[in-house]
Design an enzyme around this catalytic site. Structure first.
Site, PDB file in Angstrom:
ATOM      1  N   TYR A   4      -6.003   0.436  -3.600  1.00 24.21           N
ATOM      2  CA  TYR A   4      -7.236   0.412  -2.808  1.00 24.21           C
ATOM      3  C   TYR A   4      -8.132   1.622  -3.080  1.00 24.21           C
ATOM      4  O   TYR A   4      -9.343   1.492  -3.209  1.00 24.21           O
ATOM      5  CB  TYR A   4      -6.910   0.279  -1.313  1.00 24.21           C
ATOM      6  CG  TYR A   4      -6.435  -1.115  -0.971  1.00 24.21           C
ATOM      7  CD1 TYR A   4      -5.189  -1.564  -1.392  1.00 24.21           C
ATOM      8  CD2 TYR A   4      -7.217  -2.002  -0.267  1.00 24.21           C
ATOM      9  CE1 TYR A   4      -4.743  -2.843  -1.116  1.00 24.21           C
ATOM     10  CE2 TYR A   4      -6.781  -3.287   0.024  1.00 24.21           C
ATOM     11  CZ  TYR A   4      -5.550  -3.699  -0.405  1.00 24.21           C
ATOM     12  OH  TYR A   4      -5.122  -4.973  -0.138  1.00 24.21           O
ATOM     13  N   HIS A  35      -8.158   0.922   2.906  1.00 25.74           N
ATOM     14  CA  HIS A  35      -7.076   1.436   2.065  1.00 25.74           C
ATOM     15  C   HIS A  35      -5.792   1.450   2.894  1.00 25.74           C
ATOM     16  O   HIS A  35      -5.758   2.076   3.956  1.00 25.74           O
ATOM     17  CB  HIS A  35      -7.451   2.856   1.597  1.00 25.74           C
ATOM     18  CG  HIS A  35      -6.480   3.469   0.649  1.00 25.74           C
ATOM     19  ND1 HIS A  35      -5.460   2.763   0.051  1.00 25.74           N
ATOM     20  CD2 HIS A  35      -6.367   4.747   0.192  1.00 25.74           C
ATOM     21  CE1 HIS A  35      -4.777   3.578  -0.738  1.00 25.74           C
ATOM     22  NE2 HIS A  35      -5.304   4.783  -0.670  1.00 25.74           N
ATOM     23  N   ARG A  84     -16.148  -6.792  -4.601  1.00 30.05           N
ATOM     24  CA  ARG A  84     -14.702  -6.593  -4.526  1.00 30.05           C
ATOM     25  C   ARG A  84     -14.014  -7.573  -5.479  1.00 30.05           C
ATOM     26  O   ARG A  84     -14.402  -8.744  -5.536  1.00 30.05           O
ATOM     27  CB  ARG A  84     -14.215  -6.825  -3.102  1.00 30.05           C
ATOM     28  CG  ARG A  84     -14.625  -5.764  -2.101  1.00 30.05           C
ATOM     29  CD  ARG A  84     -14.346  -6.253  -0.687  1.00 30.05           C
ATOM     30  NE  ARG A  84     -14.574  -5.245   0.340  1.00 30.05           N
ATOM     31  CZ  ARG A  84     -15.756  -4.936   0.850  1.00 30.05           C
ATOM     32  NH1 ARG A  84     -16.849  -5.547   0.423  1.00 30.05           N
ATOM     33  NH2 ARG A  84     -15.865  -4.022   1.800  1.00 30.05           N
ATOM     34  N   PHE A 117       0.235  -8.758  -9.089  1.00 28.74           N
ATOM     35  CA  PHE A 117      -1.029  -9.105  -8.434  1.00 28.74           C
ATOM     36  C   PHE A 117      -2.124  -9.505  -9.423  1.00 28.74           C
ATOM     37  O   PHE A 117      -2.797 -10.528  -9.226  1.00 28.74           O
ATOM     38  CB  PHE A 117      -1.488  -7.940  -7.549  1.00 28.74           C
ATOM     39  CG  PHE A 117      -2.592  -8.309  -6.594  1.00 28.74           C
ATOM     40  CD1 PHE A 117      -2.411  -9.289  -5.625  1.00 28.74           C
ATOM     41  CD2 PHE A 117      -3.824  -7.669  -6.643  1.00 28.74           C
ATOM     42  CE1 PHE A 117      -3.421  -9.627  -4.737  1.00 28.74           C
ATOM     43  CE2 PHE A 117      -4.844  -7.998  -5.752  1.00 28.74           C
ATOM     44  CZ  PHE A 117      -4.642  -8.966  -4.807  1.00 28.74           C
ATOM     45  N   ASN A 143      -4.091  -9.971   6.628  1.00 33.39           N
ATOM     46  CA  ASN A 143      -4.569 -11.328   6.355  1.00 33.39           C
ATOM     47  C   ASN A 143      -4.321 -12.216   7.571  1.00 33.39           C
ATOM     48  O   ASN A 143      -3.639 -11.810   8.505  1.00 33.39           O
ATOM     49  CB  ASN A 143      -3.813 -11.925   5.159  1.00 33.39           C
ATOM     50  CG  ASN A 143      -4.376 -11.468   3.817  1.00 33.39           C
ATOM     51  OD1 ASN A 143      -5.507 -10.993   3.731  1.00 33.39           O
ATOM     52  ND2 ASN A 143      -3.592 -11.616   2.777  1.00 33.39           N
ATOM     53  N   HIS A 162     -11.466 -10.661  -2.149  1.00 29.44           N
ATOM     54  CA  HIS A 162     -12.082 -10.520  -0.819  1.00 29.44           C
ATOM     55  C   HIS A 162     -13.563 -10.138  -0.932  1.00 29.44           C
ATOM     56  O   HIS A 162     -14.070  -9.355  -0.128  1.00 29.44           O
ATOM     57  CB  HIS A 162     -11.343  -9.469   0.021  1.00 29.44           C
ATOM     58  CG  HIS A 162      -9.930  -9.831   0.347  1.00 29.44           C
ATOM     59  ND1 HIS A 162      -9.558 -10.467   1.503  1.00 29.44           N
ATOM     60  CD2 HIS A 162      -8.778  -9.666  -0.362  1.00 29.44           C
ATOM     61  CE1 HIS A 162      -8.251 -10.654   1.514  1.00 29.44           C
ATOM     62  NE2 HIS A 162      -7.751 -10.190   0.391  1.00 29.44           N
TER      63      HIS A 162
HETATM   64 FE1  HDE Z   1      -5.546  -6.586  -1.070  1.00 29.77          FE
HETATM   65  N1  HDE Z   1      -6.980  -5.747  -2.222  1.00 29.77           N
HETATM   66  N2  HDE Z   1      -4.207  -6.334  -2.551  1.00 29.77           N
HETATM   67  N3  HDE Z   1      -4.126  -7.607  -0.018  1.00 29.77           N
HETATM   68  N4  HDE Z   1      -6.859  -6.923   0.365  1.00 29.77           N
HETATM   69  C1  HDE Z   1      -8.266  -5.590  -1.896  1.00 29.77           C
HETATM   70  O1  HDE Z   1      -9.516  -3.646  -2.165  1.00 29.77           O
HETATM   71  C2  HDE Z   1      -4.377  -5.553  -3.629  1.00 29.77           C
HETATM   72  C3  HDE Z   1      -2.833  -7.795  -0.373  1.00 29.77           C
HETATM   73  C4  HDE Z   1      -6.609  -7.437   1.601  1.00 29.77           C
HETATM   74  O2  HDE Z   1     -12.481  -6.364   3.747  1.00 29.77           O
HETATM   75  C5  HDE Z   1      -9.019  -4.755  -2.869  1.00 29.77           C
HETATM   76  O3  HDE Z   1     -11.455  -2.802  -1.381  1.00 29.77           O
HETATM   77  C6  HDE Z   1      -3.168  -5.479  -4.393  1.00 29.77           C
HETATM   78  C7  HDE Z   1      -2.050  -8.212   0.747  1.00 29.77           C
HETATM   79  C8  HDE Z   1      -7.824  -7.495   2.370  1.00 29.77           C
HETATM   80  O4  HDE Z   1     -12.779  -4.797   2.251  1.00 29.77           O
HETATM   81  C9  HDE Z   1      -7.947  -4.320  -3.864  1.00 29.77           C
HETATM   82  C10 HDE Z   1      -2.267  -6.272  -3.738  1.00 29.77           C
HETATM   83  C11 HDE Z   1      -2.928  -8.285   1.794  1.00 29.77           C
HETATM   84  C12 HDE Z   1      -8.812  -6.991   1.542  1.00 29.77           C
HETATM   85  C13 HDE Z   1      -6.733  -5.045  -3.349  1.00 29.77           C
HETATM   86  C14 HDE Z   1      -2.913  -6.791  -2.579  1.00 29.77           C
HETATM   87  C15 HDE Z   1      -4.215  -7.896   1.302  1.00 29.77           C
HETATM   88  C16 HDE Z   1      -8.176  -6.641   0.290  1.00 29.77           C
HETATM   89  C17 HDE Z   1     -10.255  -5.407  -3.422  1.00 29.77           C
HETATM   90  C18 HDE Z   1      -0.842  -6.569  -4.133  1.00 29.77           C
HETATM   91  C19 HDE Z   1      -2.659  -8.702   3.219  1.00 29.77           C
HETATM   92  C20 HDE Z   1     -10.280  -6.874   1.840  1.00 29.77           C
HETATM   93  C21 HDE Z   1     -11.431  -4.638  -2.870  1.00 29.77           C
HETATM   94  C22 HDE Z   1      -0.050  -5.439  -4.343  1.00 29.77           C
HETATM   95  C23 HDE Z   1      -1.691  -7.896   3.917  1.00 29.77           C
HETATM   96  C24 HDE Z   1     -10.610  -5.617   2.542  1.00 29.77           C
HETATM   97  C25 HDE Z   1     -10.849  -3.613  -2.055  1.00 29.77           C
HETATM   98  C26 HDE Z   1     -12.070  -5.579   2.868  1.00 29.77           C
HETATM   99  C27 HDE Z   1      -8.847  -6.072  -0.789  1.00 29.77           C
HETATM  100  C28 HDE Z   1      -5.560  -4.926  -3.960  1.00 29.77           C
HETATM  101  C29 HDE Z   1      -2.276  -7.663  -1.691  1.00 29.77           C
HETATM  102  C30 HDE Z   1      -5.360  -7.874   2.147  1.00 29.77           C
HETATM  103  C31 HDE Z   1      -8.244  -4.564  -5.315  1.00 29.77           C
HETATM  104  C32 HDE Z   1      -2.984  -4.715  -5.666  1.00 29.77           C
HETATM  105  C33 HDE Z   1      -0.548  -8.494   0.779  1.00 29.77           C
HETATM  106  C34 HDE Z   1      -7.992  -8.013   3.786  1.00 29.77           C
HETATM  107  O5  HDE Z   1      -7.738  -2.950  -3.797  1.00 29.77           O
END
Ligand code: HDE
Length: 705
Positions: A364, A341, A74, A163, A150, A77
């Protein structure tokens, strides 16, 4: 083993769905095409010392599979750990949402939860300073709902388009790929200083929230404002909260750095072992509900993900219970391949125009396509909904199903019109009919402009020890930045949060402290933000080390052990060598581990029992002395029984009053001592200290450990 684990878990729709896909390898070895193999140690060659033959299909297949065994980690994360469980609501929430899984307390919805760190790569250590992911997949009968949250309720940036910048800044620097899983470096703080919207989140990141004692002792947050929609199409804004039953507890920074070496899998192991022991982690789901009519009644924008809704303004309504009760059978198949997602929603749950959430709704799915190799990743067992899936998507890499029939388009008559549409009444998803209009602009809403008030609110809400940790964290992180102007700019921003904080940080990092405050501190606080106000009523699953050697007085130890284990704590006897020690009465006392294989940082408390010879041996053992001193330094409960008190007396435990033979049980600064046995009073005092987790006002740099 896997069977036993499964039996300990509650069987549910997801579990039953997975069962035919599970496979055990207690059979003859075969190739991937099922041909039996009689030798997998020697490749096919010409004679004893001749060349290897291309014809060796078993060799080629084995190596080829191996060559392709890694998928991209990933992008954020990457490191995580997960488990299955279930969720049920306490009562129907149908007033707010038509989501079926929230409407019937009798309905237990299967879930998979994955916890993670953000910045480090897949093999990085668990106990780094970082945000923790808390992502939950609910396998509801109306389809999968993913709550991808989170352990902190706000985020670094307001608009998803930033991001990649943020992630590039926090990840190892591009020229030398240093440092791994650390925020303490120039590029992150350079970005932070130039981007004041990060300030509130940086306060959380520098707080103890960033170094959880356990995944089981973390809160979770959906972060964005989402929307619930009921059967009448009426919307209500909602913030999602997870509250751990065990309270929200943290490690200390020095301890984290040491655990990263002693046991880099610390949090992952903790989750796994707790579930294997049957000590199932639990959280309460809570909603902060805001009627649409109140959308504009706050001094911040509900769509701004760098803001919380203080619980004093909108209390958290308890909604339901999450229990994790089964470890995955295979890390790669399940924890690695699970694909979350934010746009996986079910009827009754909808989005808002939070620009961060909107970006996530794109990202996602996009990321899974490369990470999991194509568009059929929802068919991977862990991702499959328990709801039926029927559509016209047939092809693509890794298709697992054999769709029958002539048609794969809509509308059709040749296939009898199937698959056919559902009405909203029949459960079809209907997007919330929000009215929007406006000009196309590339501009941040002016309602997102205040970057400091809630950072100040957070700071004001911290207890004295939390403030001290916060300051120390800023000093540590900025102290690792090579560029002075990077440090200065952050101090400049902090001066908009709190003048004292800015001055204290500046003093520790060689920056000129600001002379005047940028803005007066508004003085408001939110007690719900402080970990000092978390649950501290249980020692369930706390780990206690008892140091023993030959000559130990075993009786009181065993009594204490019994008392603690009754409350769900785990007690381990550690001795200079593994095996057993001889008790003072000649009895044999089994040892759980050798001291040298463990460290105080892997326990919540330490006890030194009596026995003249045992104590003498331990005093002559550097590991043992360091063990106790370090536990003291890290503000953990320390206990001495009988001659064990003499050992404590010989250590540099500043200002601690110990039992002297006449005064029964003495408890001072988190050190409980008694010259007698482990009486009820002693056990109670020690248990109480343990439940409080740490004795924060005792933390001291004077202790050399
Ligand atoms: Fe994520 N984030 N994120 N994030 N995120 C990913 O998805 C992203 C954000 C969070 O255990 C990715 O499958 C963008 C906030 C968790 O598999 C990706 C933005 C919060 C996990 C991605 C954010 C999160 C991810 C990487 C800003 C908390 C792990 C691999 C717009 C509310 C999920 C994947 C797991 C994972 C993109 C911001 C939480 C790249 C573009 C805010 C817990 O899709």
């Amino acid at each position: 083993m896997a069977e036993a684990r499964r039996e300990s878990g509650v069987s549910n729709d997801k579990d039953r769905q997975l069962d035919p896909m599970r496979t055990d390898s207690d059979r003859q070895l075969t190739t991937n095409t099922g041909v039996r193999v009689d030798d997998t140690d020697n490749s096919l060659s010409v004679g004893d010392r001749g060349p290897t033959l291309m014809e060796d299909f078993h060799f080629r297949e084995k190596i080829t599979h191996f060559d392709h065994e890694r998928i991209p980690e990933r992008v954020v994360h990457a490191r995580g750990a997960g488990a299955y469980g279930y969720f049920h609501p306490y009562e129907s929430m149908s007033r707010y949402t038509r989501a079926a899984f929230l409407s019937d307390p009798a309905e237990h919805t299967p879930v998979f939860v994955r916890f993670s760190t953000v910045a480090g790569s897949r093999g990085s250590a668990d106990t780094v300073r970082d945000v923790r992911g808390f992502a939950t997949k609910f396998y509801t009968r109306e389809g999968n709902f993913d709550l991808v949250g989170n352990n902190m309720p706000v985020f670094f940036i307001q608009d998803g388009i930033k991001f990649p910048d943020f992630v590039h800044a926090v990840k190892p620097e591009p020229h030398n790929e240093i440092p791994q899983a650390q925020s303490a470096h120039d590029t992150l703080w350079d970005f932070v200083g130039l981007q004041p919207e990060t300030t509130h989140m940086m306060m959380w990141l520098m707080s103890d929230r960033a170094i959880p004692r356990s995944f089981r002792m973390m809160q979770g947050f959906g972060v964005h404002t989402f929307r619930l929609v009921n059967e009448h199409g009426q919307g209500t804004f909602v913030k999602f909260h997870w509250k751990p039953l065990l309270g929200t507890h943290s490690l200390v920074w020095d301890e984290c750095q040491k655990i990263a070496g002693k046991d880099p899998d610390y949090n992952r192991r903790d989750l796994w072992e707790a579930i294997e022991r049957g000590q199932y982690p639990e959280w309460e789901l809570g909603f902060q509900l805001v009627p649409e009519s109140d959308e504009h009644s706050f001094d911040f924008d509900l769509l701004d993900p760098t803001k919380i809704i203080p619980e004093e303004l909108v209390p958290v309504t308890p909604v339901g219970r999450l229990v994790l009760n089964r470890n995955p059978d295979n890390f790669f198949a399940e924890t690695e391949q699970i694909a979350f997602h934010t746009a996986n929603v079910v009827p009754g749950i909808d989005f808002t125009n939070d620009p961060l959430l909107q970006a996530r709704n794109f990202s996602y799915l996009d990321t899974q396509l490369i990470r999991l190799g194509g568009p059929n990743f929802q068919q991977i067992p862990v991702n499959r909904p328990v709801a039926e899936v029927h559509n016209n998507q047939r092809d693509g890499f890794g298709q697992q199903r054999v769709h029958r029939g002539q048609t794969s388009y809509f509308p059709n008559s040749l296939g009898g019109g199937c698959p056919y549409l559902a009405s909203v009444e029949e459960g079809a998803y209907q997007h919330y009919q929000e009215r929007v209009d406006g000009a196309k602009i590339r501009r941040r809403s002016p309602s997102f402009a205040d970057h400091y008030s809630q950072a100040t609110l957070f700071y004001n809400s911290m207890s004295p020890w939390e403030k001290q940790h916060l300051t120390a964290a800023f000093r540590f992180e900025l102290g690792k930045c090579e560029h002075m102007h990077v440090r200065e700019r952050v101090v400049h921003n902090l001066n908009h949060v709190d003048h004292t904080l800015a001055r204290e940080v500046a003093t520790g990092i060689g920056v000129q402290p600001p002379v005047e405050e940028a803005v007066p501190n508004h003085g408001r606080s939110s007690p719900a933000l402080s970990q000092a106000n978390t649950a501290m009523d249980s020692i369930f699953s706390r780990q206690i080390a008892v140091l023993v050697a030959d000559g130990v007085v075993a009786g009181p130890v065993l009594e204490l052990r019994q008392a603690l284990e009754k409350e769900g704590a785990l007690v381990e006897l550690l001795a200079p060598t593994d095996g057993s020690v001889r008790g003072v009465d000649g009895d044999t006392v089994e040892v759980d581990r050798a001291l040298t294989t463990m460290a105080s940082v892997l326990y919540d408390a330490v006890v030194v029992p009596g026995g003249v010879n045992s104590v003498e041996t331990l005093l002559g053992d550097g590991y043992a002395v360091h063990f106790v001193t370090e536990a003291f330094k890290h503000a953990k409960p320390v206990a001495g029984i009988g001659e064990g008190v003499d050992l404590l007396a010989r250590l540099p435990l500043p200002g601690v009053r110990l039992a002297d033979g006449t005064n029964g049980v003495v408890s001072d600064r988190g050190v409980v001592s008694t010259r007698g046995g482990a009486s009820d009073a002693f056990n109670r005092e020690f248990t109480d200290l343990l439940a409080h987790h740490r004795v924060w006002d005792r933390e001291t740099d004077a202790v050399p450990a």
